[in-house]
Design a protein around this motif. Sequence first.
Motif, PDB file in Angstrom:
ATOM      1  N   GLY A 174       0.808  -1.209   0.000  1.00  0.00           N
ATOM      2  CA  GLY A 174       0.000   0.000   0.000  1.00  0.00           C
ATOM      3  C   GLY A 174       0.840   1.257   0.000  1.00  0.00           C
ATOM      4  N   ILE A 175       1.942   1.242   0.757  1.00  0.00           N
ATOM      5  CA  ILE A 175       2.853   2.390   0.767  1.00  0.00           C
ATOM      6  C   ILE A 175       3.420   2.611  -0.621  1.00  0.00           C
ATOM      7  CG2 ILE A 175       5.058   3.248   1.654  1.00  0.00           C
ATOM      8  CD1 ILE A 175       4.411   1.725   4.272  1.00  0.00           C
ATOM      9  N   MET A 176       3.893   1.540  -1.262  1.00  0.00           N
ATOM     10  CA  MET A 176       4.453   1.634  -2.606  1.00  0.00           C
ATOM     11  C   MET A 176       3.436   2.202  -3.593  1.00  0.00           C
ATOM     12  SD  MET A 176       4.064  -0.284  -5.673  1.00  0.00           S
ATOM     13  CE  MET A 176       3.581  -1.924  -5.127  1.00  0.00           C
ATOM     14  N   PHE A 177       2.206   1.707  -3.520  1.00  0.00           N
ATOM     15  CA  PHE A 177       1.169   2.188  -4.434  1.00  0.00           C
ATOM     16  C   PHE A 177       0.911   3.676  -4.218  1.00  0.00           C
ATOM     17  CE2 PHE A 177      -3.077   2.953  -5.994  1.00  0.00           C
ATOM     18  CZ  PHE A 177      -3.157   2.176  -7.144  1.00  0.00           C
ATOM     19  N   GLU A 178       0.833   4.089  -2.949  1.00  0.00           N
ATOM     20  CA  GLU A 178       0.487   5.481  -2.656  1.00  0.00           C
ATOM     21  C   GLU A 178       1.614   6.454  -2.988  1.00  0.00           C
ATOM     22  OE1 GLU A 178      -2.337   6.729  -2.038  1.00  0.00           O
ATOM     23  OE2 GLU A 178      -3.410   4.835  -1.810  1.00  0.00           O
ATOM     24  N   ASP A 179       2.876   6.018  -2.909  1.00  0.00           N
ATOM     25  CA  ASP A 179       3.943   6.979  -3.201  1.00  0.00           C
ATOM     26  C   ASP A 179       4.426   6.936  -4.651  1.00  0.00           C
ATOM     27  OD1 ASP A 179       6.037   4.958  -3.352  1.00  0.00           O
ATOM     28  OD2 ASP A 179       6.374   5.087  -1.201  1.00  0.00           O
ATOM     29  N   SER A 180       4.159   5.843  -5.383  1.00  0.00           N
ATOM     30  CA  SER A 180       4.763   5.707  -6.703  1.00  0.00           C
ATOM     31  C   SER A 180       3.788   5.452  -7.842  1.00  0.00           C
ATOM     32  CB  SER A 180       5.793   4.561  -6.685  1.00  0.00           C
ATOM     33  OG  SER A 180       6.858   4.849  -5.809  1.00  0.00           O
ATOM     34  N   VAL A 181       2.542   5.106  -7.527  1.00  0.00           N
ATOM     35  CA  VAL A 181       1.566   4.805  -8.576  1.00  0.00           C
ATOM     36  C   VAL A 181       0.383   5.772  -8.527  1.00  0.00           C
ATOM     37  CG1 VAL A 181       0.030   3.044  -9.538  1.00  0.00           C
ATOM     38  CG2 VAL A 181       2.255   2.375  -8.599  1.00  0.00           C
ATOM     39  N   ALA A 182      -0.234   5.893  -7.355  1.00  0.00           N
ATOM     40  CA  ALA A 182      -1.412   6.758  -7.240  1.00  0.00           C
ATOM     41  C   ALA A 182      -1.148   8.201  -7.669  1.00  0.00           C
ATOM     42  CB  ALA A 182      -1.946   6.716  -5.805  1.00  0.00           C
ATOM     43  N   PRO A 183       0.028   8.794  -7.354  1.00  0.00           N
ATOM     44  CA  PRO A 183       0.221  10.199  -7.744  1.00  0.00           C
ATOM     45  C   PRO A 183       0.182  10.438  -9.255  1.00  0.00           C
ATOM     46  CG  PRO A 183       1.754   9.618  -5.998  1.00  0.00           C
ATOM     47  CD  PRO A 183       1.122   8.342  -6.444  1.00  0.00           C
ATOM     48  N   VAL A 184       0.714   9.507 -10.055  1.00  0.00           N
ATOM     49  CA  VAL A 184       0.678   9.732 -11.506  1.00  0.00           C
ATOM     50  C   VAL A 184      -0.735   9.515 -12.043  1.00  0.00           C
ATOM     51  CG1 VAL A 184       3.112   9.187 -11.788  1.00  0.00           C
ATOM     52  CG2 VAL A 184       1.438   7.374 -12.113  1.00  0.00           C
ATOM     53  N   HIS A 185      -1.494   8.649 -11.371  1.00  0.00           N
ATOM     54  CA  HIS A 185      -2.891   8.454 -11.772  1.00  0.00           C
ATOM     55  C   HIS A 185      -3.718   9.685 -11.432  1.00  0.00           C
ATOM     56  CE1 HIS A 185      -6.999   6.610 -11.463  1.00  0.00           C
ATOM     57  NE2 HIS A 185      -6.594   6.096 -12.615  1.00  0.00           N
TER      58      HIS A 185
END
Length: 307
Positions: free
Chosen positions: A175-186
């Motif tokens: 979840g940390i990885m998704f929130e710092d590296s994936v969600a922002p570009v989305h």
Amino acid sequence: MQTITLGGVDITRVVEMHAPVAPVADIFPTATPRMWREHESWLAPDFWNPRTDDFIANAQTWVLRSEGRTILVDTGLGNDKDRPHMPAWSGLRTDFLDRLRAAGVRPEDVDVVVNTHVHADHVGWNTRLVDGEWVPTFPRATYLIPRADFDYWNPAAGRAGRGALGGIGVDQASGIMFEDSVAPVHRAGQAVLWEDGYRIDGQLSLEPAPGHTPGSSVLRLESGSDRALFIGDLVHSPLQIAEPDCDTCLSEDQEAATRSRRRVLEQAADTGALVFPAHLPGHGAAEVRREGGTFAIAGWAPFSRTH
């Protein structure tokens, strides 16, 4: 030499980190000591340290220049990231962006980012920390992310995966990885979530190769008579070319990953495609040939060795 040309595509390797990762028995649980010793003459010293028994790997990005655009294949580990499942990846301060600039690429020059799959060591430089906020590192780029992985790792979907390297606390780490590296570009409107396949241009296309993650993919290069396959984590070590049924502990579905690996290696052997695994040090890429029911290295790419 860190740039080669295949057809109309220039390919440059930019290495973020080169290091031993872990003992091979931890990463490749079905690979026997006999397998490593049998292939020691070409696995050591670039890919395996027989003295320490460590698996050696790069975190690296492939820069492709195709049809006037600059395309990054995977973005490595990133800086300032919290990685509780892998302390060696936490709070990094690497000079990756300087290395990218040395290769002639500024962040604003990047047109397309390909994440072959969503694991922490493939999406890290998707974003960087600016005034306490995670923002897209490449402000003009379209980020191509497999929808299957986006949905699988998205904490909002309520079904977190195992995460890179497994272990305790991986749901939180994912979840940390998704929130710092994936969600922002989305959130920035820069992500394209693709399914089934995606055509980047007349020379480059994406296709699914599930198993390592649900959305694991291969980037196919076809330009003139030249062929290449950027295969992400279908192969972590070239041992898996000689022993394709050996998967890693890192895959979400090891049987599916093995099927995808065999299928892609068969394609490479039949078409003469150069194979670019995500993490290979040494010469970084290889041509493969069939050898009975398995495969062998037919030749290495002409990149300078990293060691």
